[in-house]
Design a protein around this motif. Sequence first.
Motif, PDB file in Angstrom:
ATOM      1  N   PHE A  29      -1.036  -1.031  15.287  1.00 52.49           N
ATOM      2  CA  PHE A  29      -0.373  -0.707  14.028  1.00 52.49           C
ATOM      3  C   PHE A  29       0.986  -1.398  14.009  1.00 52.49           C
ATOM      4  O   PHE A  29       1.627  -1.556  15.038  1.00 52.49           O
ATOM      5  CB  PHE A  29      -0.182   0.803  13.900  1.00 52.49           C
ATOM      6  CG  PHE A  29      -1.464   1.546  13.721  1.00 52.49           C
ATOM      7  CD1 PHE A  29      -2.188   1.407  12.554  1.00 52.49           C
ATOM      8  CD2 PHE A  29      -1.958   2.375  14.712  1.00 52.49           C
ATOM      9  CE1 PHE A  29      -3.377   2.083  12.373  1.00 52.49           C
ATOM     10  CE2 PHE A  29      -3.146   3.061  14.540  1.00 52.49           C
ATOM     11  CZ  PHE A  29      -3.857   2.915  13.367  1.00 52.49           C
ATOM     12  N   ARG A  31       3.900  -0.506  13.051  1.00 53.01           N
ATOM     13  CA  ARG A  31       5.111   0.206  13.476  1.00 53.01           C
ATOM     14  C   ARG A  31       5.056   0.639  14.927  1.00 53.01           C
ATOM     15  O   ARG A  31       6.003   1.258  15.416  1.00 53.01           O
ATOM     16  CB  ARG A  31       5.288   1.457  12.611  1.00 53.01           C
ATOM     17  CG  ARG A  31       5.778   1.161  11.239  1.00 53.01           C
ATOM     18  CD  ARG A  31       6.184   2.440  10.549  1.00 53.01           C
ATOM     19  NE  ARG A  31       6.566   2.165   9.177  1.00 53.01           N
ATOM     20  CZ  ARG A  31       6.875   3.100   8.304  1.00 53.01           C
ATOM     21  NH1 ARG A  31       6.824   4.368   8.660  1.00 53.01           N
ATOM     22  NH2 ARG A  31       7.212   2.789   7.083  1.00 53.01           N
ATOM     23  N   TYR A  32       3.967   0.383  15.590  1.00 52.63           N
ATOM     24  CA  TYR A  32       3.812   0.865  16.962  1.00 52.63           C
ATOM     25  C   TYR A  32       4.936   0.346  17.850  1.00 52.63           C
ATOM     26  O   TYR A  32       5.255  -0.838  17.835  1.00 52.63           O
ATOM     27  CB  TYR A  32       2.445   0.431  17.502  1.00 52.63           C
ATOM     28  CG  TYR A  32       2.217   0.832  18.934  1.00 52.63           C
ATOM     29  CD1 TYR A  32       2.239   2.181  19.284  1.00 52.63           C
ATOM     30  CD2 TYR A  32       2.002  -0.100  19.934  1.00 52.63           C
ATOM     31  CE1 TYR A  32       2.045   2.573  20.591  1.00 52.63           C
ATOM     32  CE2 TYR A  32       1.810   0.286  21.241  1.00 52.63           C
ATOM     33  CZ  TYR A  32       1.837   1.619  21.565  1.00 52.63           C
ATOM     34  OH  TYR A  32       1.663   2.000  22.862  1.00 52.63           O
ATOM     35  N   ARG A  33       5.540   1.258  18.595  1.00 52.05           N
ATOM     36  CA  ARG A  33       6.633   0.854  19.481  1.00 52.05           C
ATOM     37  C   ARG A  33       6.054   0.522  20.853  1.00 52.05           C
ATOM     38  O   ARG A  33       5.817   1.382  21.672  1.00 52.05           O
ATOM     39  CB  ARG A  33       7.645   1.988  19.621  1.00 52.05           C
ATOM     40  CG  ARG A  33       8.302   2.389  18.325  1.00 52.05           C
ATOM     41  CD  ARG A  33       9.442   3.330  18.576  1.00 52.05           C
ATOM     42  NE  ARG A  33       8.997   4.568  19.177  1.00 52.05           N
ATOM     43  CZ  ARG A  33       8.712   5.666  18.503  1.00 52.05           C
ATOM     44  NH1 ARG A  33       8.839   5.681  17.206  1.00 52.05           N
ATOM     45  NH2 ARG A  33       8.320   6.752  19.116  1.00 52.05           N
TER      46      ARG A  33
ATOM     47  N   ASP B 136      -4.019   8.640  14.795  1.00 55.62           N
ATOM     48  CA  ASP B 136      -3.842   7.310  14.207  1.00 55.62           C
ATOM     49  C   ASP B 136      -2.809   7.349  13.085  1.00 55.62           C
ATOM     50  O   ASP B 136      -2.006   6.424  12.949  1.00 55.62           O
ATOM     51  CB  ASP B 136      -5.174   6.786  13.669  1.00 55.62           C
ATOM     52  CG  ASP B 136      -5.999   6.144  14.772  1.00 55.62           C
ATOM     53  OD1 ASP B 136      -5.458   6.009  15.881  1.00 55.62           O
ATOM     54  OD2 ASP B 136      -7.165   5.789  14.525  1.00 55.62           O
ATOM     55  N   GLU B 139       0.503   7.392  14.707  1.00 50.23           N
ATOM     56  CA  GLU B 139       0.855   6.114  15.308  1.00 50.23           C
ATOM     57  C   GLU B 139       1.237   5.091  14.240  1.00 50.23           C
ATOM     58  O   GLU B 139       2.201   4.354  14.393  1.00 50.23           O
ATOM     59  CB  GLU B 139      -0.310   5.602  16.154  1.00 50.23           C
ATOM     60  CG  GLU B 139       0.084   4.436  17.029  1.00 50.23           C
ATOM     61  CD  GLU B 139      -1.024   3.998  17.956  1.00 50.23           C
ATOM     62  OE1 GLU B 139      -1.873   4.840  18.307  1.00 50.23           O
ATOM     63  OE2 GLU B 139      -1.047   2.819  18.306  1.00 50.23           O
ATOM     64  N   ALA B 140       0.480   5.086  13.161  1.00 52.12           N
ATOM     65  CA  ALA B 140       0.750   4.084  12.137  1.00 52.12           C
ATOM     66  C   ALA B 140       2.021   4.383  11.363  1.00 52.12           C
ATOM     67  O   ALA B 140       2.724   3.471  10.934  1.00 52.12           O
ATOM     68  CB  ALA B 140      -0.434   3.999  11.177  1.00 52.12           C
ATOM     69  N   THR B 141       2.360   5.676  11.176  1.00 54.30           N
ATOM     70  CA  THR B 141       3.517   5.981  10.345  1.00 54.30           C
ATOM     71  C   THR B 141       4.802   6.095  11.147  1.00 54.30           C
ATOM     72  O   THR B 141       5.876   5.783  10.648  1.00 54.30           O
ATOM     73  CB  THR B 141       3.317   7.288   9.551  1.00 54.30           C
ATOM     74  OG1 THR B 141       2.983   8.318  10.476  1.00 54.30           O
ATOM     75  CG2 THR B 141       2.236   7.148   8.521  1.00 54.30           C
ATOM     76  N   THR B 142       4.712   6.554  12.396  1.00 52.88           N
ATOM     77  CA  THR B 142       5.955   6.765  13.143  1.00 52.88           C
ATOM     78  C   THR B 142       6.133   5.771  14.272  1.00 52.88           C
ATOM     79  O   THR B 142       7.252   5.528  14.707  1.00 52.88           O
ATOM     80  CB  THR B 142       5.997   8.173  13.762  1.00 52.88           C
ATOM     81  OG1 THR B 142       4.992   8.265  14.765  1.00 52.88           O
ATOM     82  CG2 THR B 142       5.774   9.235  12.722  1.00 52.88           C
ATOM     83  N   GLY B 143       5.062   5.233  14.805  1.00 59.67           N
ATOM     84  CA  GLY B 143       5.195   4.279  15.893  1.00 59.67           C
ATOM     85  C   GLY B 143       4.723   4.817  17.219  1.00 59.67           C
ATOM     86  O   GLY B 143       4.694   4.103  18.206  1.00 59.67           O
ATOM     87  N   ASP B 159      10.238   5.823   6.921  1.00 57.89           N
ATOM     88  CA  ASP B 159       9.844   6.246   5.579  1.00 57.89           C
ATOM     89  C   ASP B 159       8.349   6.004   5.403  1.00 57.89           C
ATOM     90  O   ASP B 159       7.754   5.229   6.148  1.00 57.89           O
ATOM     91  CB  ASP B 159      10.634   5.452   4.541  1.00 57.89           C
ATOM     92  CG  ASP B 159      10.710   6.185   3.218  1.00 57.89           C
ATOM     93  OD1 ASP B 159      10.030   7.227   3.097  1.00 57.89           O
ATOM     94  OD2 ASP B 159      11.429   5.718   2.329  1.00 57.89           O
ATOM     95  N   LEU B 160       7.772   6.684   4.426  1.00 58.34           N
ATOM     96  CA  LEU B 160       6.360   6.433   4.128  1.00 58.34           C
ATOM     97  C   LEU B 160       6.277   5.546   2.889  1.00 58.34           C
ATOM     98  O   LEU B 160       6.925   5.826   1.889  1.00 58.34           O
ATOM     99  CB  LEU B 160       5.619   7.745   3.856  1.00 58.34           C
ATOM    100  CG  LEU B 160       5.389   8.692   5.024  1.00 58.34           C
ATOM    101  CD1 LEU B 160       4.605   9.899   4.558  1.00 58.34           C
ATOM    102  CD2 LEU B 160       4.663   8.010   6.154  1.00 58.34           C
ATOM    103  N   THR B 161       5.472   4.506   2.976  1.00 59.65           N
ATOM    104  CA  THR B 161       5.266   3.680   1.793  1.00 59.65           C
ATOM    105  C   THR B 161       4.159   4.324   0.950  1.00 59.65           C
ATOM    106  O   THR B 161       3.382   5.115   1.468  1.00 59.65           O
ATOM    107  CB  THR B 161       4.815   2.269   2.202  1.00 59.65           C
ATOM    108  OG1 THR B 161       3.608   2.408   2.951  1.00 59.65           O
ATOM    109  CG2 THR B 161       5.844   1.579   3.069  1.00 59.65           C
ATOM    110  N   MET B 164       0.820   3.959   2.509  1.00 55.05           N
ATOM    111  CA  MET B 164       0.626   4.870   3.626  1.00 55.05           C
ATOM    112  C   MET B 164       0.245   6.255   3.134  1.00 55.05           C
ATOM    113  O   MET B 164      -0.640   6.898   3.682  1.00 55.05           O
ATOM    114  CB  MET B 164       1.895   4.970   4.454  1.00 55.05           C
ATOM    115  CG  MET B 164       2.027   3.885   5.478  1.00 55.05           C
ATOM    116  SD  MET B 164       3.547   4.124   6.346  1.00 55.05           S
ATOM    117  CE  MET B 164       3.447   2.759   7.471  1.00 55.05           C
ATOM    118  N   TRP B 167      -3.296   6.330   2.123  1.00 54.79           N
ATOM    119  CA  TRP B 167      -4.148   6.238   3.306  1.00 54.79           C
ATOM    120  C   TRP B 167      -4.184   7.569   4.046  1.00 54.79           C
ATOM    121  O   TRP B 167      -5.247   8.035   4.454  1.00 54.79           O
ATOM    122  CB  TRP B 167      -3.631   5.117   4.207  1.00 54.79           C
ATOM    123  CG  TRP B 167      -4.377   4.976   5.490  1.00 54.79           C
ATOM    124  CD1 TRP B 167      -5.671   4.589   5.638  1.00 54.79           C
ATOM    125  CD2 TRP B 167      -3.886   5.242   6.817  1.00 54.79           C
ATOM    126  NE1 TRP B 167      -6.013   4.592   6.979  1.00 54.79           N
ATOM    127  CE2 TRP B 167      -4.935   4.986   7.716  1.00 54.79           C
ATOM    128  CE3 TRP B 167      -2.653   5.666   7.323  1.00 54.79           C
ATOM    129  CZ2 TRP B 167      -4.790   5.142   9.101  1.00 54.79           C
ATOM    130  CZ3 TRP B 167      -2.510   5.810   8.681  1.00 54.79           C
ATOM    131  CH2 TRP B 167      -3.573   5.548   9.557  1.00 54.79           C
TER     132      TRP B 167
END
Lengths: 126, 358
Positions: A29, A31-33, B136, B139-143, B159-161, B164, B167
């Motif tokens: 993804f 934004r994945y860190r 998931d 992971e996709a929204t926060t990292g 932020d959420l687009t 997102m 989804w």
Amino acid sequence: MLNMTPTVLKNLLSKSSTRMYPIEKREPFERYRGELFNNIDECIFCKKCQMKCPSQCITVTKDKDSGTGTWICDPFACIYCSICVDHCPTGSLYMKPVHRAPSAERDMMEQTGKIKPPKKKAKAKK
Amino acid sequence: MARTIIPFGPQHPVLPEPLHVKLVVEDEIVQEAIPALGYVHRGLEKLAEIRDYHQMIQVVERVCGICSNIHSMCYCQGIEEIMGIEVPRRAEYLRTIWSELHRMHSHLLWLGLFADAFGFEALFMQFWRIRERIMDINEATTGSRVITSVNVVGGVRQDLTPEMCSWILSEVDTAVKEIKEIQNTILSDYTVCARTKGVGVLTKEQAYDFGAAGPTLRGSGVASDMRLLKYAAFDKIDFEPIVEPDGDCYARSTVRFRETLQSADLVKQAIAGLPQGDIAAPCKGNPEGEIITRVEQPRGECLYYIKGSGKKFLDRVRIRTPTFANIPPLLAMLPNCELADVPVIILSIDPCISCTER
Ligand code: SF4
Ligand code: SF4
């Protein structure tokens, strides 16, 4: 057990929900860190990242005599929170969305770069 | 027959974490249970002395490995209240979305582990597969999957687009559909009911007297939920605590099952009402004063006491976690149950030992 039968049948007929991991990889993804990097040419060795890092795994040193600075990060103590990335004034720190490969040795990320003269002075010289 | 003492844990197949309970057993019936804690104490509260109040956010997130986001949210709320920072509405909604997603994945994890505790491996896999959708989203929204690191003093970092949001809505909908498919199995299957109904009963009075929290308390018929305090965006969201009257393991699992669906609904409500605007307010100075804040975690009420004296480092951070509150009720449930039911009963309080010992 009868309640579960439709689900079991469905699972039998649908494709597997796991992946053959090392062979088949999922796109990370955005934004994945994953891993922290420093673009040392842009770093001004201001120590902001060292002060803000919650796990205190960054050490920034300046050597005035040789005009170089060193940025050291312990990737095994780093918690990949990206707080340092948020606070870096020059944007030299960045994260890649792929996680670190396993390593058998505990090695530090050490980068050395030239200390740039402050902008004002550089202008004055011109 | 003579009494025997059987140790349960600290290493036990149903517990991922080290909880040790000494069971005094007579004829396979438990007479008494004596807990022993302290295997994973990490001294996180003490770290407040050497980490400043911003860095403590990352520390308190690591109190619990499942509901990390809610811990940091509680801590940030406390600091914001001491410093009088007004959090933007959008940040409050985003916090709500992430905290409810955390509740969903925590409950799905528990439902799976619970199925595993009474030996229903297929159901365990099923729940964990659904949980993967929520992971998931995180992971996709926060990292990050679990330790989201999105909360900062004054708001949130990500932020959420709009893409997102849509989804998330579709993923949550699919998850709900999949959860409902196995609803009959977890709630009305004969074997599941045989293992959970009437087992480990905690009456309403007992639950109240022993200070139970969260689903353990609501499973005994007490309508107590910290979300009724209307923190974050809960003041604008339709919310009704879920209560089951029976007080047995079945009631507690029903509460959690229904809460999972409810959290999905709360996520949808929060996304629907997501206002535009900033996501973080500036934070200047150091906190001075003391405060107690409470939030509802997947396991129950979580309480933070924070004291600052105008310095960068806080004087005291005290964390009271829900599992700690649920151990006395657990000891009241165990006597007179069969030895084979002990794993199910212990799991029914959803123990989180790393929380308990911090
Ligand atoms: S904050 Fe950025 S510019 Fe400053 S020392 Fe760290 S990496 Fe270099
Ligand atoms: S990602 Fe976090 S832990 Fe890692 S170096 Fe940056 S601030 Fe420190």
